[in-house]
Write a protein that holds these residues in place. Sequence first.
Motif, short mmCIF file in Angstrom:
data_model
loop_
_atom_site.label_atom_id
_atom_site.label_comp_id
_atom_site.label_asym_id
_atom_site.label_seq_id
_atom_site.Cartn_x
_atom_site.Cartn_y
_atom_site.Cartn_z
N ARG A 136 0.82 -1.21 0.00
CA ARG A 136 0.00 0.00 0.00
C ARG A 136 0.85 1.26 0.00
O ARG A 136 0.49 2.27 -0.59
CB ARG A 136 -0.92 0.02 1.22
CG ARG A 136 -2.06 -0.96 1.15
CD ARG A 136 -3.11 -0.68 2.21
NE ARG A 136 -2.57 -0.40 3.52
CZ ARG A 136 -2.47 -1.27 4.53
NH1 ARG A 136 -2.88 -2.50 4.34
NH2 ARG A 136 -2.00 -0.90 5.70
N LYS A 137 2.01 1.21 0.68
CA LYS A 137 2.90 2.38 0.73
C LYS A 137 3.81 2.47 -0.48
O LYS A 137 4.57 3.42 -0.62
CB LYS A 137 3.73 2.34 2.01
CG LYS A 137 2.89 2.56 3.24
CD LYS A 137 3.74 2.90 4.42
CE LYS A 137 2.81 3.20 5.58
NZ LYS A 137 3.15 4.42 6.23
N GLY A 138 3.77 1.49 -1.37
CA GLY A 138 4.54 1.52 -2.60
C GLY A 138 5.98 1.05 -2.46
O GLY A 138 6.79 1.26 -3.35
N ARG A 139 6.30 0.39 -1.37
CA ARG A 139 7.67 -0.10 -1.17
C ARG A 139 7.96 -1.35 -1.99
O ARG A 139 9.11 -1.65 -2.29
CB ARG A 139 7.91 -0.41 0.31
CG ARG A 139 7.88 0.81 1.18
CD ARG A 139 8.23 0.48 2.61
NE ARG A 139 7.88 1.60 3.45
CZ ARG A 139 7.30 1.49 4.63
NH1 ARG A 139 7.03 0.30 5.13
NH2 ARG A 139 7.01 2.56 5.32
N ARG A 140 6.94 -2.11 -2.32
CA ARG A 140 7.09 -3.29 -3.16
C ARG A 140 5.78 -3.52 -3.92
O ARG A 140 4.75 -2.94 -3.60
CB ARG A 140 7.47 -4.53 -2.34
CG ARG A 140 6.43 -4.99 -1.35
CD ARG A 140 6.92 -6.19 -0.61
NE ARG A 140 5.91 -6.60 0.36
CZ ARG A 140 5.93 -7.74 0.97
NH1 ARG A 140 6.89 -8.61 0.74
NH2 ARG A 140 4.99 -8.06 1.84
N THR A 141 5.85 -4.37 -4.92
CA THR A 141 4.66 -4.63 -5.74
C THR A 141 3.88 -5.81 -5.17
O THR A 141 4.38 -6.56 -4.33
CB THR A 141 5.07 -4.96 -7.19
OG1 THR A 141 5.81 -6.18 -7.20
CG2 THR A 141 5.88 -3.84 -7.80
N ALA A 142 2.67 -5.95 -5.66
CA ALA A 142 1.84 -7.08 -5.24
C ALA A 142 2.46 -8.40 -5.69
O ALA A 142 2.35 -9.41 -4.98
CB ALA A 142 0.42 -6.93 -5.80
N ASP A 143 3.11 -8.40 -6.84
CA ASP A 143 3.78 -9.61 -7.32
C ASP A 143 4.93 -10.02 -6.41
O ASP A 143 5.15 -11.20 -6.17
CB ASP A 143 4.28 -9.42 -8.75
CG ASP A 143 3.16 -9.34 -9.76
OD1 ASP A 143 2.11 -9.99 -9.53
OD2 ASP A 143 3.31 -8.63 -10.77
N ASP A 144 5.67 -9.03 -5.89
CA ASP A 144 6.74 -9.33 -4.94
C ASP A 144 6.18 -9.92 -3.65
O ASP A 144 6.73 -10.88 -3.10
CB ASP A 144 7.56 -8.08 -4.62
CG ASP A 144 8.35 -7.56 -5.82
OD1 ASP A 144 8.61 -8.36 -6.74
OD2 ASP A 144 8.69 -6.37 -5.82
N ALA A 145 5.10 -9.33 -3.17
CA ALA A 145 4.46 -9.85 -1.95
C ALA A 145 3.95 -11.27 -2.18
O ALA A 145 4.05 -12.13 -1.30
CB ALA A 145 3.33 -8.93 -1.51
N TRP A 146 3.40 -11.52 -3.36
CA TRP A 146 2.89 -12.84 -3.70
C TRP A 146 4.03 -13.86 -3.74
O TRP A 146 3.90 -14.99 -3.27
CB TRP A 146 2.16 -12.79 -5.04
CG TRP A 146 1.57 -14.08 -5.48
CD1 TRP A 146 2.05 -14.93 -6.43
CD2 TRP A 146 0.38 -14.69 -4.99
NE1 TRP A 146 1.23 -16.01 -6.56
CE2 TRP A 146 0.19 -15.89 -5.69
CE3 TRP A 146 -0.56 -14.33 -4.03
CZ2 TRP A 146 -0.88 -16.74 -5.47
CZ3 TRP A 146 -1.64 -15.17 -3.81
CH2 TRP A 146 -1.79 -16.36 -4.51
N ALA A 147 5.16 -13.46 -4.31
CA ALA A 147 6.31 -14.36 -4.42
C ALA A 147 6.89 -14.70 -3.04
O ALA A 147 7.44 -15.79 -2.86
CB ALA A 147 7.38 -13.73 -5.30
#
Length: 131
Positions: free
Chosen positions: A28-39
């Motif tokens: 949400r704060k833009g530090r990482r992407t949703a794909d990175d969180a998913w990985a």
Amino acid sequence: MRFTERELTVALEGAAKAMLAAQDKSVRKGRRTADDAWAELGKYQRFQLLDGLGDQLLPVLVALPDVEVAPGTRPTFTDDQVTAAVEERLGDVRGIKRRVLLQARVALVKIALQSLPPRADPDALIVPDHL
């Protein structure tokens, strides 16, 4: 609507990534992407997220009316068609809770539909000789 297994999997995964992005503070704060969180999720954590969403999304996606889809495009549905399919699957929930649940599931189904890959042309499939 008849979706292939791959289309349903991609739609469910797209909705799961959107749900994860809404829950994860660093996304949400833009530090990482949703794909990175998913990985970074473990297999069991992915399973838990997909299992919870699958019970809500898959019956609604299958209940959508059949529409003609040109090769290279995604299926499109009106808001009324999506809302009707979700309402059929809500059960006996009443009052404000029903309206909130309806709006949330309609939004989730729309996210899943946006995640669908373009439909492939079955006549243009080329099967390699070694198969």
